[in-house]
Design a protein around this motif. Structure first.
Motif, mmCIF file in Angstrom:
data_model
loop_
_atom_site.group_PDB
_atom_site.id
_atom_site.type_symbol
_atom_site.label_atom_id
_atom_site.label_comp_id
_atom_site.label_asym_id
_atom_site.label_seq_id
_atom_site.Cartn_x
_atom_site.Cartn_y
_atom_site.Cartn_z
ATOM 1 N N ILE A 105 0.851 -1.188 0.000
ATOM 2 C CA ILE A 105 0.000 0.000 0.000
ATOM 3 C C ILE A 105 0.885 1.236 0.000
ATOM 4 C CG2 ILE A 105 -0.169 0.100 2.536
ATOM 5 C CD1 ILE A 105 -3.082 1.047 2.158
ATOM 6 N N LYS A 106 0.407 2.273 -0.669
ATOM 7 C CA LYS A 106 1.098 3.561 -0.671
ATOM 8 C C LYS A 106 0.253 4.549 0.123
ATOM 9 C CE LYS A 106 3.302 6.919 -3.787
ATOM 10 N NZ LYS A 106 3.518 7.316 -5.209
ATOM 11 N N VAL A 107 0.868 5.108 1.165
ATOM 12 C CA VAL A 107 0.156 5.980 2.102
ATOM 13 C C VAL A 107 0.841 7.340 2.155
ATOM 14 C CG1 VAL A 107 -0.611 6.240 4.492
ATOM 15 C CG2 VAL A 107 -0.469 3.967 3.483
ATOM 16 N N ALA A 108 0.048 8.378 2.346
ATOM 17 C CA ALA A 108 0.617 9.728 2.492
ATOM 18 C C ALA A 108 -0.201 10.505 3.507
ATOM 19 C CB ALA A 108 0.628 10.462 1.160
ATOM 20 N N THR A 109 0.452 11.484 4.123
ATOM 21 C CA THR A 109 -0.279 12.474 4.910
ATOM 22 C C THR A 109 0.101 13.848 4.379
ATOM 23 O OG1 THR A 109 -0.848 13.255 7.121
ATOM 24 C CG2 THR A 109 1.460 12.613 6.776
ATOM 25 N N TYR A 110 -0.903 14.715 4.213
ATOM 26 C CA TYR A 110 -0.667 15.994 3.544
ATOM 27 C C TYR A 110 -1.591 17.053 4.141
ATOM 28 C CZ TYR A 110 0.288 19.103 -0.451
ATOM 29 O OH TYR A 110 0.684 20.150 -1.263
ATOM 30 N N LEU A 147 4.842 20.010 3.423
ATOM 31 C CA LEU A 147 5.170 19.043 2.385
ATOM 32 C C LEU A 147 4.475 17.724 2.709
ATOM 33 C CD1 LEU A 147 9.012 19.706 2.037
ATOM 34 C CD2 LEU A 147 7.211 20.418 0.444
ATOM 35 N N PRO A 148 4.115 16.953 1.682
ATOM 36 C CA PRO A 148 3.524 15.645 1.961
ATOM 37 C C PRO A 148 4.574 14.654 2.441
ATOM 38 C CG PRO A 148 3.845 15.908 -0.397
ATOM 39 C CD PRO A 148 4.235 17.225 0.237
ATOM 40 N N VAL A 149 4.157 13.737 3.304
ATOM 41 C CA VAL A 149 5.007 12.616 3.723
ATOM 42 C C VAL A 149 4.417 11.375 3.063
ATOM 43 C CG1 VAL A 149 5.877 11.278 5.669
ATOM 44 C CG2 VAL A 149 5.540 13.750 5.904
ATOM 45 N N ILE A 150 5.238 10.668 2.297
ATOM 46 C CA ILE A 150 4.737 9.576 1.441
ATOM 47 C C ILE A 150 5.541 8.305 1.743
ATOM 48 C CG2 ILE A 150 4.205 8.892 -0.929
ATOM 49 C CD1 ILE A 150 4.715 11.903 -1.667
ATOM 50 N N ALA A 151 4.835 7.187 1.874
ATOM 51 C CA ALA A 151 5.514 5.922 2.145
ATOM 52 C C ALA A 151 4.865 4.784 1.359
ATOM 53 C CB ALA A 151 5.474 5.600 3.640
ATOM 54 N N GLU A 152 5.704 3.925 0.790
ATOM 55 C CA GLU A 152 5.240 2.693 0.178
ATOM 56 C C GLU A 152 5.593 1.547 1.117
ATOM 57 O OE1 GLU A 152 6.500 2.227 -3.884
ATOM 58 O OE2 GLU A 152 6.266 4.374 -4.295
ATOM 59 N N LEU A 153 4.558 0.830 1.566
ATOM 60 C CA LEU A 153 4.703 -0.160 2.614
ATOM 61 C C LEU A 153 4.336 -1.554 2.132
ATOM 62 C CD1 LEU A 153 2.934 1.891 5.445
ATOM 63 C CD2 LEU A 153 5.398 1.756 5.011
ATOM 64 N N LYS A 154 5.054 -2.543 2.637
ATOM 65 C CA LYS A 154 4.792 -3.941 2.291
ATOM 66 C C LYS A 154 4.558 -4.722 3.582
ATOM 67 C CE LYS A 154 7.024 -5.615 -1.113
ATOM 68 N NZ LYS A 154 8.175 -6.060 -1.961
ATOM 69 N N LEU A 155 3.377 -5.340 3.698
ATOM 70 C CA LEU A 155 3.015 -6.061 4.915
ATOM 71 C C LEU A 155 3.721 -7.421 4.949
ATOM 72 C CD1 LEU A 155 1.116 -5.935 7.425
ATOM 73 C CD2 LEU A 155 -0.577 -7.172 6.055
#
Length: 289
Positions: A39-44, A278-286
């Protein structure tokens, strides 16, 4: 259990030891050795954006959301039909322009409309709930929870978005962080079945750096998404100095961080024209549910 039935159970009085009940049910543990869900998650935080000058022009914000291209984006500061925003439902405008689903969580009535937090999602939001956080005499803050079924995952994800108090004294933020911990383990009533064992992601503007006590308290049940030795500064966008926007994963799960990014201004795109964060963006793998 239907939404109606577990919403009714949310009115029951809690005894304070409900975390033990997860042992007899809930989302089961599972280790992924292959075909790991991603999943790719961001907070902005879009609170102070170019719309302040022209409330009908979302060009820079929409381009920013497009560039972020995340499955889930938490939006910690958003107006819904306030006078200062020209009576525009900001979250709906952005969601519609980018073909996203959304949920809004009102923190307070403001300027003829509402002010609060939001969640944008590429996938349908099945249910959402707003939980008030202790705010004392300060501005009311909330925790917005949304359940999303993401392709590839064996159980729904509960996304939690928030925007904590801004004052220099961290006392209120500490109370708010502790309430988030309680919600996370089911010690505060919610409308989400098996919330304590569910796959959960928490993100937003915490108005606290990673070295401050509110973030340290959250680490009791949450892992910050960050790269060792990496740069996590996100504010102010023009020349970031501090890390106050964060993404967390719940300690009941294990994740690999495939990518972590906080994009800065370039000649091609000025992020500082879209927001003061600025947005903080992360691509995560469970790796473990």
């Amino acid at each position: 259990m239907s939404i109606a039935s577990f919403a009714a159970s949310a009115t029951e009085k809690l005894a304070g030891n409900e975390i033990l009940s997860v042992q007899s049910g809930g989302v089961p543990d599972k280790i992924y050795k292959e075909n790991k869900p991603t999943i790719k998650v961001a907070t902005y935080n879009i609170g102070k954006n170019e719309a302040a000058g022209n409330v009908s022009d979302f060009t820079a914000l929409n381009e920013a959301i497009k560039k972020i291209d995340a499955d889930i984006v938490t939006v910690p500061e958003v107006d819904n039909k306030t006078g200062r925003s020209g009576k525009i439902d900001q979250l709906k405008e952005i969601a519609d322009a980018n073909h996203l689903h959304y949920a809004f969580g009102k923190a307070l009535d403001f300027d003829g409309g509402e002010y609060g937090v939001g969640i944008l999602s590429k996938f349908k939001i099945e249910h959402s709930q707003v939980i008030n956080l202790p705010s004392g005499k300060a501005e009311q803050r909330v925790l917005l929870l949304a359940q999303v079924t993401v392709p590839g995952f064996d159980s729904p994800i509960i996304v939690m978005a928030t925007h904590l108090d801004w004052q220099k004294d961290p006392e209120v933020r500490l109370m708010q962080a502790r309430r988030i911990l309680d919600v996370s383990i089911g010690d505060v009533s919610s409308e989400f079945k098996d919330i304590a064992s569910a796959v959960k992601i928490l993100a937003g503007d915490f108005n606290s750096t990673s070295e401050e006590q509110p973030i340290k308290e959250l680490k009791y049940f949450w892992n910050p998404v960050q790269l060792k030795g990496g740069d996590s500064r996100s504010w102010p966008a023009i020349n970031p100095a501090i890390d106050i926007d964060h993404i967390f994963t719940f300690k009941g799960q294990k994740w690999d961080i495939d990518k972590f990014e906080i994009p800065h201004d370039t000649e091609q795109f000025k992020w500082s024209n879209a927001s003061d964060h600025l947005p903080v963006i992360a691509e995560l793998k469970l790796t473990e549910q």
